[in-house]
Motif scaffolding. Sequence first.
Motif, PDB file in Angstrom:
ATOM      1  N   ARG A  78     -19.891   9.526  -1.023  1.00  0.00           N
ATOM      2  CA  ARG A  78     -18.766   9.455  -1.956  1.00  0.00           C
ATOM      3  C   ARG A  78     -17.624   8.627  -1.367  1.00  0.00           C
ATOM      4  O   ARG A  78     -16.965   7.868  -2.067  1.00  0.00           O
ATOM      5  N   LEU A  79     -17.389   8.779  -0.055  1.00  0.00           N
ATOM      6  CA  LEU A  79     -16.294   8.080   0.604  1.00  0.00           C
ATOM      7  C   LEU A  79     -16.702   6.725   1.193  1.00  0.00           C
ATOM      8  O   LEU A  79     -15.853   5.993   1.694  1.00  0.00           O
ATOM      9  N   SER A  80     -17.991   6.427   1.147  1.00  0.00           N
ATOM     10  CA  SER A  80     -18.531   5.188   1.719  1.00  0.00           C
ATOM     11  C   SER A  80     -18.214   5.070   3.213  1.00  0.00           C
ATOM     12  O   SER A  80     -17.799   4.005   3.694  1.00  0.00           O
ATOM     13  N   ILE A  81     -18.412   6.186   3.935  1.00  0.00           N
ATOM     14  CA  ILE A  81     -18.250   6.156   5.391  1.00  0.00           C
ATOM     15  C   ILE A  81     -19.428   6.878   6.037  1.00  0.00           C
ATOM     16  O   ILE A  81     -20.027   7.769   5.451  1.00  0.00           O
ATOM     17  N   ASP A  82     -19.747   6.465   7.261  1.00  0.00           N
ATOM     18  CA  ASP A  82     -20.896   7.046   7.951  1.00  0.00           C
ATOM     19  C   ASP A  82     -20.523   8.384   8.579  1.00  0.00           C
ATOM     20  O   ASP A  82     -19.348   8.705   8.767  1.00  0.00           O
ATOM     21  N   SER A  83     -21.539   9.156   8.930  1.00  0.00           N
ATOM     22  CA  SER A  83     -21.307  10.495   9.471  1.00  0.00           C
ATOM     23  C   SER A  83     -20.596  10.449  10.818  1.00  0.00           C
ATOM     24  O   SER A  83     -19.858  11.370  11.157  1.00  0.00           O
ATOM     25  N   GLY A  84     -20.779   9.379  11.588  1.00  0.00           N
ATOM     26  CA  GLY A  84     -20.088   9.242  12.867  1.00  0.00           C
ATOM     27  C   GLY A  84     -18.584   9.124  12.705  1.00  0.00           C
ATOM     28  O   GLY A  84     -17.820   9.557  13.569  1.00  0.00           O
ATOM     29  N   THR A  85     -18.148   8.549  11.606  1.00  0.00           N
ATOM     30  CA  THR A  85     -16.723   8.443  11.306  1.00  0.00           C
ATOM     31  C   THR A  85     -16.231   9.720  10.633  1.00  0.00           C
ATOM     32  O   THR A  85     -15.115  10.185  10.893  1.00  0.00           O
ATOM     33  N   LEU A  86     -17.075  10.302   9.793  1.00  0.00           N
ATOM     34  CA  LEU A  86     -16.696  11.480   9.017  1.00  0.00           C
ATOM     35  C   LEU A  86     -16.611  12.742   9.876  1.00  0.00           C
ATOM     36  O   LEU A  86     -15.706  13.560   9.700  1.00  0.00           O
ATOM     37  N   SER A  87     -17.523  12.904  10.812  1.00  0.00           N
ATOM     38  CA  SER A  87     -17.578  14.142  11.604  1.00  0.00           C
ATOM     39  C   SER A  87     -16.270  14.483  12.318  1.00  0.00           C
ATOM     40  O   SER A  87     -15.806  15.627  12.239  1.00  0.00           O
ATOM     41  N   PRO A  88     -15.619  13.536  13.018  1.00  0.00           N
ATOM     42  CA  PRO A  88     -14.343  13.882  13.654  1.00  0.00           C
ATOM     43  C   PRO A  88     -13.258  14.277  12.651  1.00  0.00           C
ATOM     44  O   PRO A  88     -12.443  15.148  12.933  1.00  0.00           O
ATOM     45  N   LEU A  89     -13.261  13.635  11.483  1.00  0.00           N
ATOM     46  CA  LEU A  89     -12.292  13.996  10.447  1.00  0.00           C
ATOM     47  C   LEU A  89     -12.511  15.441  10.005  1.00  0.00           C
ATOM     48  O   LEU A  89     -11.555  16.210   9.846  1.00  0.00           O
ATOM     49  N   LEU A  90     -13.774  15.800   9.813  1.00  0.00           N
ATOM     50  CA  LEU A  90     -14.106  17.158   9.378  1.00  0.00           C
ATOM     51  C   LEU A  90     -13.749  18.183  10.451  1.00  0.00           C
ATOM     52  O   LEU A  90     -13.242  19.265  10.136  1.00  0.00           O
ATOM     53  N   LYS A  91     -13.989  17.852  11.707  1.00  0.00           N
ATOM     54  CA  LYS A  91     -13.638  18.774  12.798  1.00  0.00           C
ATOM     55  C   LYS A  91     -12.133  19.029  12.826  1.00  0.00           C
ATOM     56  O   LYS A  91     -11.686  20.167  13.014  1.00  0.00           O
ATOM     57  N   ARG A  92     -11.342  17.972  12.633  1.00  0.00           N
ATOM     58  CA  ARG A  92      -9.885  18.140  12.631  1.00  0.00           C
ATOM     59  C   ARG A  92      -9.430  18.959  11.423  1.00  0.00           C
ATOM     60  O   ARG A  92      -8.544  19.814  11.547  1.00  0.00           O
ATOM     61  N   LEU A  93     -10.025  18.701  10.263  1.00  0.00           N
ATOM     62  CA  LEU A  93      -9.662  19.470   9.067  1.00  0.00           C
ATOM     63  C   LEU A  93     -10.041  20.942   9.228  1.00  0.00           C
ATOM     64  O   LEU A  93      -9.321  21.826   8.759  1.00  0.00           O
ATOM     65  N   GLN A  94     -11.156  21.198   9.898  1.00  0.00           N
ATOM     66  CA  GLN A  94     -11.551  22.578  10.167  1.00  0.00           C
ATOM     67  C   GLN A  94     -10.564  23.234  11.134  1.00  0.00           C
ATOM     68  O   GLN A  94     -10.141  24.378  10.926  1.00  0.00           O
ATOM     69  N   ALA A  95     -10.161  22.511  12.174  1.00  0.00           N
ATOM     70  CA  ALA A  95      -9.204  23.042  13.143  1.00  0.00           C
ATOM     71  C   ALA A  95      -7.857  23.352  12.487  1.00  0.00           C
ATOM     72  O   ALA A  95      -7.160  24.283  12.899  1.00  0.00           O
ATOM     73  N   GLN A  96      -7.524  22.596  11.443  1.00  0.00           N
ATOM     74  CA  GLN A  96      -6.286  22.830  10.709  1.00  0.00           C
ATOM     75  C   GLN A  96      -6.422  23.990   9.714  1.00  0.00           C
ATOM     76  O   GLN A  96      -5.433  24.397   9.111  1.00  0.00           O
ATOM     77  N   GLY A  97      -7.640  24.479   9.527  1.00  0.00           N
ATOM     78  CA  GLY A  97      -7.865  25.605   8.626  1.00  0.00           C
ATOM     79  C   GLY A  97      -8.052  25.230   7.168  1.00  0.00           C
ATOM     80  O   GLY A  97      -8.019  26.092   6.297  1.00  0.00           O
ATOM     81  N   TYR A  98      -8.301  23.932   6.879  1.00  0.00           N
ATOM     82  CA  TYR A  98      -8.449  23.470   5.503  1.00  0.00           C
ATOM     83  C   TYR A  98      -9.884  23.543   4.988  1.00  0.00           C
ATOM     84  O   TYR A  98     -10.105  23.601   3.779  1.00  0.00           O
ATOM     85  N   ILE A  99     -10.861  23.494   5.902  1.00  0.00           N
ATOM     86  CA  ILE A  99     -12.269  23.493   5.487  1.00  0.00           C
ATOM     87  C   ILE A  99     -13.095  24.372   6.414  1.00  0.00           C
ATOM     88  O   ILE A  99     -12.665  24.728   7.512  1.00  0.00           O
ATOM     89  N   THR A 100     -14.300  24.702   5.938  1.00  0.00           N
ATOM     90  CA  THR A 100     -15.314  25.319   6.787  1.00  0.00           C
ATOM     91  C   THR A 100     -16.499  24.367   6.846  1.00  0.00           C
ATOM     92  O   THR A 100     -16.735  23.587   5.920  1.00  0.00           O
ATOM     93  N   ARG A 101     -17.213  24.433   7.961  1.00  0.00           N
ATOM     94  CA  ARG A 101     -18.437  23.638   8.142  1.00  0.00           C
ATOM     95  C   ARG A 101     -19.529  24.626   8.510  1.00  0.00           C
ATOM     96  O   ARG A 101     -19.445  25.279   9.539  1.00  0.00           O
ATOM     97  N   GLU A 102     -20.541  24.733   7.651  1.00  0.00           N
ATOM     98  CA  GLU A 102     -21.627  25.684   7.906  1.00  0.00           C
ATOM     99  C   GLU A 102     -22.975  25.038   7.612  1.00  0.00           C
ATOM    100  O   GLU A 102     -23.094  24.220   6.693  1.00  0.00           O
ATOM    101  N   ARG A 103     -23.974  25.448   8.370  1.00  0.00           N
ATOM    102  CA  ARG A 103     -25.337  24.975   8.119  1.00  0.00           C
ATOM    103  C   ARG A 103     -25.787  25.455   6.751  1.00  0.00           C
ATOM    104  O   ARG A 103     -25.519  26.583   6.350  1.00  0.00           O
ATOM    105  N   ASN A 104     -26.487  24.589   6.044  1.00  0.00           N
ATOM    106  CA  ASN A 104     -27.036  24.920   4.737  1.00  0.00           C
ATOM    107  C   ASN A 104     -28.112  25.985   4.905  1.00  0.00           C
ATOM    108  O   ASN A 104     -28.958  25.877   5.796  1.00  0.00           O
ATOM    109  N   GLY A 105     -28.094  26.992   4.046  1.00  0.00           N
ATOM    110  CA  GLY A 105     -29.053  28.091   4.138  1.00  0.00           C
ATOM    111  C   GLY A 105     -30.491  27.682   3.910  1.00  0.00           C
ATOM    112  O   GLY A 105     -31.409  28.285   4.479  1.00  0.00           O
TER     113      GLY A 105
END
Length: 151
Positions: free
Chosen positions: A67-94
């Motif tokens: 959707r954002l046209s970015i690779d997972s290597g660029t996206l992963s650090p963004l997601l980690k920071r957003l999780q650290a800020q308490g805005y998102i959760t990251r969980e393995r798919n069931g």
Amino acid sequence: MDHEEFPSEDPLALESQVCFAISLASRSVIAAYRPVLEPLNLTHPQYLVMLALWQHSPASVKDLGERLSIDSGTLSPLLKRLQAQGYITRERNGTDNRSLDIALTPSGRSLRREAEKIPGIMMERLGMDKEELQALHASMMKVIDHVRHQE
């Protein structure tokens, strides 16, 4: 300099290059967002991730990247920071342990209410009304679509 006309007949004049105008506009617009996003404790790339999640949450990392046209290597650090800020959760798919699902937390969902002011603020900062921004957006999407079909 009059921005309505090409400043030079030289086909390689820097000021006449569309790539230069797009690059300069991109940097300028992102810089204009910086003070608007600071109170939300978001960078521009994090804001784009949050926009995608406010529209579709939960989402897999793969879906967000597409959707954002970015690779997972660029996206992963963004997601980690957003999780650290308490805005998102990251969980393995069931059902697929290789897939990571990203979901908004209550804090991430409530941040949307504050962010709803941003488009109006940015219209003012950019000195453009809604119709002008829609026309600019349509032109840019036309360029993006055309270039993507050339690849």
